[in-house]
Design a protein around this motif. Structure first.
Motif, PDB file in Angstrom:
ATOM      1  N   TYR A  75       0.857  -1.190   0.000  1.00  0.00           N
ATOM      2  CA  TYR A  75       0.000   0.000   0.000  1.00  0.00           C
ATOM      3  C   TYR A  75       0.891   1.238   0.000  1.00  0.00           C
ATOM      4  N   PRO A  76       0.352   2.371  -0.447  1.00  0.00           N
ATOM      5  CA  PRO A  76       1.158   3.590  -0.494  1.00  0.00           C
ATOM      6  C   PRO A  76       1.530   4.064   0.918  1.00  0.00           C
ATOM      7  N   ARG A  77       2.756   4.546   1.045  1.00  0.00           N
ATOM      8  CA  ARG A  77       3.180   5.132   2.325  1.00  0.00           C
ATOM      9  C   ARG A  77       2.333   6.369   2.601  1.00  0.00           C
ATOM     10  N   PRO A  78       1.998   6.628   3.851  1.00  0.00           N
ATOM     11  CA  PRO A  78       1.223   7.836   4.167  1.00  0.00           C
ATOM     12  C   PRO A  78       2.020   9.122   3.891  1.00  0.00           C
ATOM     13  N   VAL A  79       3.326   9.053   4.051  1.00  0.00           N
ATOM     14  CA  VAL A  79       4.234  10.150   3.687  1.00  0.00           C
ATOM     15  C   VAL A  79       5.444   9.506   3.031  1.00  0.00           C
ATOM     16  N   SER A  80       6.114  10.226   2.147  1.00  0.00           N
ATOM     17  CA  SER A  80       7.239   9.616   1.443  1.00  0.00           C
ATOM     18  C   SER A  80       8.391   9.313   2.408  1.00  0.00           C
ATOM     19  N   GLN A  81       9.138   8.291   2.063  1.00  0.00           N
ATOM     20  CA  GLN A  81      10.265   7.840   2.889  1.00  0.00           C
ATOM     21  C   GLN A  81      11.257   8.988   3.102  1.00  0.00           C
ATOM     22  N   GLY A  82      11.630   9.199   4.346  1.00  0.00           N
ATOM     23  CA  GLY A  82      12.634  10.195   4.696  1.00  0.00           C
ATOM     24  C   GLY A  82      12.121  11.616   4.773  1.00  0.00           C
ATOM     25  N   SER A  83      10.826  11.809   4.533  1.00  0.00           N
ATOM     26  CA  SER A  83      10.284  13.166   4.628  1.00  0.00           C
ATOM     27  C   SER A  83      10.205  13.582   6.098  1.00  0.00           C
ATOM     28  N   LEU A  84       9.985  14.845   6.322  1.00  0.00           N
ATOM     29  CA  LEU A  84       9.975  15.394   7.679  1.00  0.00           C
ATOM     30  C   LEU A  84       8.984  14.670   8.592  1.00  0.00           C
ATOM     31  N   ARG A  85       7.847  14.253   8.064  1.00  0.00           N
ATOM     32  CA  ARG A  85       6.815  13.601   8.886  1.00  0.00           C
ATOM     33  C   ARG A  85       6.964  12.081   8.943  1.00  0.00           C
ATOM     34  N   ASP A  86       7.973  11.514   8.296  1.00  0.00           N
ATOM     35  CA  ASP A  86       8.174  10.069   8.284  1.00  0.00           C
ATOM     36  C   ASP A  86       8.702   9.610   9.637  1.00  0.00           C
ATOM     37  N   ARG A  87       7.944   8.742  10.308  1.00  0.00           N
ATOM     38  CA  ARG A  87       8.317   8.260  11.642  1.00  0.00           C
ATOM     39  C   ARG A  87       8.984   6.897  11.619  1.00  0.00           C
ATOM     40  N   ASP A  88       9.070   6.272  10.454  1.00  0.00           N
ATOM     41  CA  ASP A  88       9.675   4.944  10.333  1.00  0.00           C
ATOM     42  C   ASP A  88      10.317   4.843   8.949  1.00  0.00           C
ATOM     43  N   VAL A  89      11.508   5.357   8.818  1.00  0.00           N
ATOM     44  CA  VAL A  89      12.179   5.489   7.528  1.00  0.00           C
ATOM     45  C   VAL A  89      12.283   4.153   6.795  1.00  0.00           C
ATOM     46  N   HIS A  90      12.508   3.073   7.506  1.00  0.00           N
ATOM     47  CA  HIS A  90      12.666   1.763   6.883  1.00  0.00           C
ATOM     48  C   HIS A  90      11.360   0.970   6.797  1.00  0.00           C
ATOM     49  N   ALA A  91      10.278   1.535   7.340  1.00  0.00           N
ATOM     50  CA  ALA A  91       8.969   0.869   7.369  1.00  0.00           C
ATOM     51  C   ALA A  91       9.034  -0.450   8.132  1.00  0.00           C
ATOM     52  N   GLY A  92       9.960  -0.556   9.045  1.00  0.00           N
ATOM     53  CA  GLY A  92      10.175  -1.803   9.773  1.00  0.00           C
ATOM     54  C   GLY A  92       9.183  -2.103  10.875  1.00  0.00           C
ATOM     55  N   GLN A  93       8.319  -1.151  11.227  1.00  0.00           N
ATOM     56  CA  GLN A  93       7.355  -1.379  12.309  1.00  0.00           C
ATOM     57  C   GLN A  93       5.903  -1.413  11.826  1.00  0.00           C
ATOM     58  N   HIS A  94       5.691  -1.230  10.550  1.00  0.00           N
ATOM     59  CA  HIS A  94       4.324  -1.153  10.026  1.00  0.00           C
ATOM     60  C   HIS A  94       3.576  -2.482  10.118  1.00  0.00           C
ATOM     61  N   HIS A  95       4.281  -3.578  10.282  1.00  0.00           N
ATOM     62  CA  HIS A  95       3.638  -4.893  10.296  1.00  0.00           C
ATOM     63  C   HIS A  95       2.887  -5.187  11.596  1.00  0.00           C
ATOM     64  N   VAL A  96       3.136  -4.425  12.634  1.00  0.00           N
ATOM     65  CA  VAL A  96       2.594  -4.762  13.957  1.00  0.00           C
ATOM     66  C   VAL A  96       1.067  -4.851  13.972  1.00  0.00           C
ATOM     67  N   PRO A  97       0.308  -3.864  13.454  1.00  0.00           N
ATOM     68  CA  PRO A  97      -1.156  -4.029  13.471  1.00  0.00           C
ATOM     69  C   PRO A  97      -1.633  -5.262  12.713  1.00  0.00           C
ATOM     70  N   LEU A  98      -0.967  -5.595  11.619  1.00  0.00           N
ATOM     71  CA  LEU A  98      -1.338  -6.794  10.859  1.00  0.00           C
ATOM     72  C   LEU A  98      -1.073  -8.052  11.676  1.00  0.00           C
ATOM     73  N   ALA A  99       0.068  -8.126  12.322  1.00  0.00           N
ATOM     74  CA  ALA A  99       0.417  -9.290  13.136  1.00  0.00           C
ATOM     75  C   ALA A  99      -0.550  -9.463  14.305  1.00  0.00           C
ATOM     76  N   GLN A 100      -1.103  -8.357  14.803  1.00  0.00           N
ATOM     77  CA  GLN A 100      -2.022  -8.398  15.940  1.00  0.00           C
ATOM     78  C   GLN A 100      -3.479  -8.601  15.549  1.00  0.00           C
ATOM     79  N   LEU A 101      -3.740  -8.724  14.241  1.00  0.00           N
ATOM     80  CA  LEU A 101      -5.113  -8.927  13.780  1.00  0.00           C
ATOM     81  C   LEU A 101      -5.632 -10.272  14.283  1.00  0.00           C
ATOM     82  N   VAL A 102      -6.759 -10.228  14.962  1.00  0.00           N
ATOM     83  CA  VAL A 102      -7.338 -11.433  15.556  1.00  0.00           C
ATOM     84  C   VAL A 102      -8.009 -12.278  14.489  1.00  0.00           C
TER      85      VAL A 102
END
Length: 106
Positions: A75-102
């Motif tokens: 899916y598209p990043r909410p903000v581009s990689q490395g931009s001022l508002r990017d909180r996870d440059v490597h996108a390494g933590q985005h999987h957590v909500p998916l992993a927690q899906l019941v």
């Protein structure tokens, strides 16, 4: 009894950059039974991912790979990689909500 999540059924759930404007997540399921649950289009579909990540469901891409017991989601990043508002440059933590899906009870 505790609820079962996709992360419980997987050997690995990960996320990463797919270029500066996209994120890809991968569910590596332990076995064919877990894969059948993760690949079930009535359970895990574009609308579910869109709700989890606050993106347009039309922009979500899901790839089901039964020979590997893998489901891949992009899916598209909410903000581009490395931009001022990017909180996870490597996108390494985005999987957590998916992993927690019941997973729904059988």
């Amino acid at each position: 009894m505790p609820e079962t999540t996709l992360g419980d059924l997987a050997t690995e759930v990960r996320s990463k950059n797919a270029g500066p404007f996209w994120i890809t997540m991968e569910l590596f399921m332990r076995d064919a039974d877990g894969y059948r649950i993760a690949a079930d289009e009535t359970f895990l579909h574009e609308g579910v991912v869109a709700d989890l990540y606050r993106v347009d469901p039309g922009s979500v891409q899901i790839f089901r790979i039964p020979s590997l017991n893998v489901v891949k989601i992009s899916y598209p990043r909410p903000v581009s990689q490395g931009s001022l508002r990017d909180r996870d440059v490597h996108a390494g933590q985005h999987h957590v909500p998916l992993a927690q899906l019941v997973v729904p009870a059988h």
